[in-house]
Write a protein that holds these residues in place. Structure first.
Motif, short mmCIF file in Angstrom:
data_model
loop_
_atom_site.label_atom_id
_atom_site.label_comp_id
_atom_site.label_asym_id
_atom_site.label_seq_id
_atom_site.Cartn_x
_atom_site.Cartn_y
_atom_site.Cartn_z
N ASN A 197 0.84 -1.19 0.00
CA ASN A 197 0.00 0.00 0.00
C ASN A 197 0.89 1.25 0.00
O ASN A 197 1.65 1.48 0.94
CB ASN A 197 -0.90 -0.01 1.24
CG ASN A 197 -1.86 1.17 1.27
OD1 ASN A 197 -1.75 2.12 0.51
ND2 ASN A 197 -2.83 1.09 2.18
N GLN A 214 0.23 4.23 0.63
CA GLN A 214 -0.12 5.17 1.70
C GLN A 214 0.11 4.59 3.09
O GLN A 214 0.15 5.34 4.07
CB GLN A 214 -1.59 5.59 1.55
CG GLN A 214 -1.90 6.28 0.24
CD GLN A 214 -1.09 7.54 0.04
OE1 GLN A 214 -0.84 8.30 0.98
NE2 GLN A 214 -0.66 7.78 -1.20
N ASN A 215 0.26 3.29 3.19
CA ASN A 215 0.46 2.65 4.49
C ASN A 215 1.29 1.39 4.27
O ASN A 215 0.75 0.30 4.03
CB ASN A 215 -0.88 2.29 5.14
CG ASN A 215 -0.70 1.62 6.50
OD1 ASN A 215 0.42 1.36 6.94
ND2 ASN A 215 -1.81 1.32 7.16
N TRP A 230 -1.86 -2.23 -5.79
CA TRP A 230 -2.52 -1.20 -5.00
C TRP A 230 -2.53 0.14 -5.74
O TRP A 230 -1.55 0.53 -6.34
CB TRP A 230 -1.79 -1.03 -3.67
CG TRP A 230 -2.71 -0.96 -2.49
CD1 TRP A 230 -3.68 -0.03 -2.27
CD2 TRP A 230 -2.75 -1.87 -1.38
NE1 TRP A 230 -4.32 -0.30 -1.07
CE2 TRP A 230 -3.77 -1.41 -0.51
CE3 TRP A 230 -2.01 -3.00 -1.03
CZ2 TRP A 230 -4.06 -2.05 0.69
CZ3 TRP A 230 -2.32 -3.64 0.15
CH2 TRP A 230 -3.33 -3.17 1.00
N GLY A 265 -4.23 4.34 -2.24
CA GLY A 265 -4.43 3.30 -1.24
C GLY A 265 -5.85 2.82 -1.10
O GLY A 265 -6.13 1.98 -0.23
N SER A 285 -10.02 -1.44 -1.28
CA SER A 285 -8.96 -2.09 -0.53
C SER A 285 -9.41 -2.56 0.86
O SER A 285 -8.69 -3.31 1.51
CB SER A 285 -7.75 -1.17 -0.39
OG SER A 285 -8.09 0.03 0.28
#
Length: 305
Positions: free
Chosen positions: A160, A162-163, A223, A227, A252
């Motif tokens: 991901n 973003q994370n 991904w 995200g 997601s």
């Protein structure tokens, strides 16, 4: 209800029955691509192309002598490219210079860059369990040996953006199975930021330990930049005995049903996102049912808007 299938737009000059183009990686601007090309059924090696350019694709790295080179990924933070050869993983700068073979990566494939750091998630075919997702440094050192525990076989991974505690991969619960079978994969979701670690099928309706359910089959997840979405390939609704796949998109969080993006006649594989988050690139049949593949863009704004 999902929107109607997207219309494929060729990225290069297709149809071309002399070539078949497959797995690829885009740069962060979406105007350059590295991809696998087989010429007249020869083993696949990597080529580079500037999109929207009349210049023909060229061998990558320049003057490469690899008999086979596959599965590239392009870091959107440091610009490096990782790809596979028979003996492991190679990293190079975007122009093919400063090439480095990671000697400790034998048995590892599908390198996927972490956002903003020099680390890679890989499908690791070394033991315990086999295969599994590992995390390696940019020099090939093993940072996290097994991402998703010992109860799941894990194939191609994606991180991901973003994370980076969250992973997706194509995999399956081991249970009583004798060996990994990519045709009975689900898309799996891992969150290492939770305690205990979350490891589950992406679609929350799929069973974790029970018999395989064709309705949730999936491979090759990727991904989206924001995200919020995962694109993947699946044969869950394929015409009987076709052996074909289509491209799907799912939120997601796995709350809503996956949406079919391409018609099964194109046998779509290996989607990846443009940086704008509303476009995909996938490898599709150039002229169905002929087997040659090409690289095509897909506008999925109707699916993710």
């Amino acid at each position: 209800m999902a929107p109607p299938p997207a219309t494929p737009v060729p990225l290069l000059n297709y149809p071309d029955a002399s070539v078949s183009d497959y797995r690829f990686a885009l740069n962060s601007e979406g105007d350059q691509i590295i991809f696998e090309r087989s010429v007249n059924k020869s083993p696949a090696v990597l080529f580079y192309a500037a999109l929207n350019s009349p210049i023909q694709p060229s061998l990558f790295p320049p003057n490469s002598h690899y008999e086979s080179a596959t599965r590239p990924d392009w870091s959107w933070s440091n610009g490096q490219i990782a790809f596979c050869i028979d003996g492991g993983i190679v990293i190079t700068d975007a122009d093919g210079s400063n090439l480095s073979f990671l000697s400790s990566t034998k048995g590892m494939i599908y390198p996927a860059w972490y956002p903003n750091v020099s680390a890679l998630a890989v499908m690791n075919n070394n033991p315990a369990p086999n295969p599994h997702t590992s995390v390696i440094s940019g020099s090939g050192e093993l940072d996290i040996p097994v991402v998703a525990g010992t109860t799941v076989w894990a194939g191609m991974p994606s991180v991901n953006p973003q994370n980076p505690q969250q992973f997706a991969f194509a995999g399956q619960y081991i249970g009583s199975q004798i060996k990994y079978n990519q045709d009975t994969n689900y898309i799996w979701f891992v969150d290492r930021g939770q305690d205990p670690i979350v490891i589950r099928p992406l679609d929350k309706n799929a069973n974790v330990t029970g018999p395989f359910e064709e309705a949730y089959q999936g491979r090759a997840p990727w991904w989206s930049p924001d995200g919020n979405w995962i694109a993947f390939e699946s044969n869950r609704d394929a015409p009987a005995n076709s052996g074909h796949y289509a491209i799907y998109v799912q939120d997601s969080g796995g709350v809503n049903a996956a949406m079919q993006v391409t018609d099964y006649k194109y046998n779509g594989n290996h989607p990846k996102w443009f940086a704008n988050g509303v476009g995909l690139v996938a490898t599709l049949l150039q002229a169905p049912p002929a087997p040659q593949r090409g690289l095509y863009s897909l506008d999925v704004s109707a699916f993710v808007g």
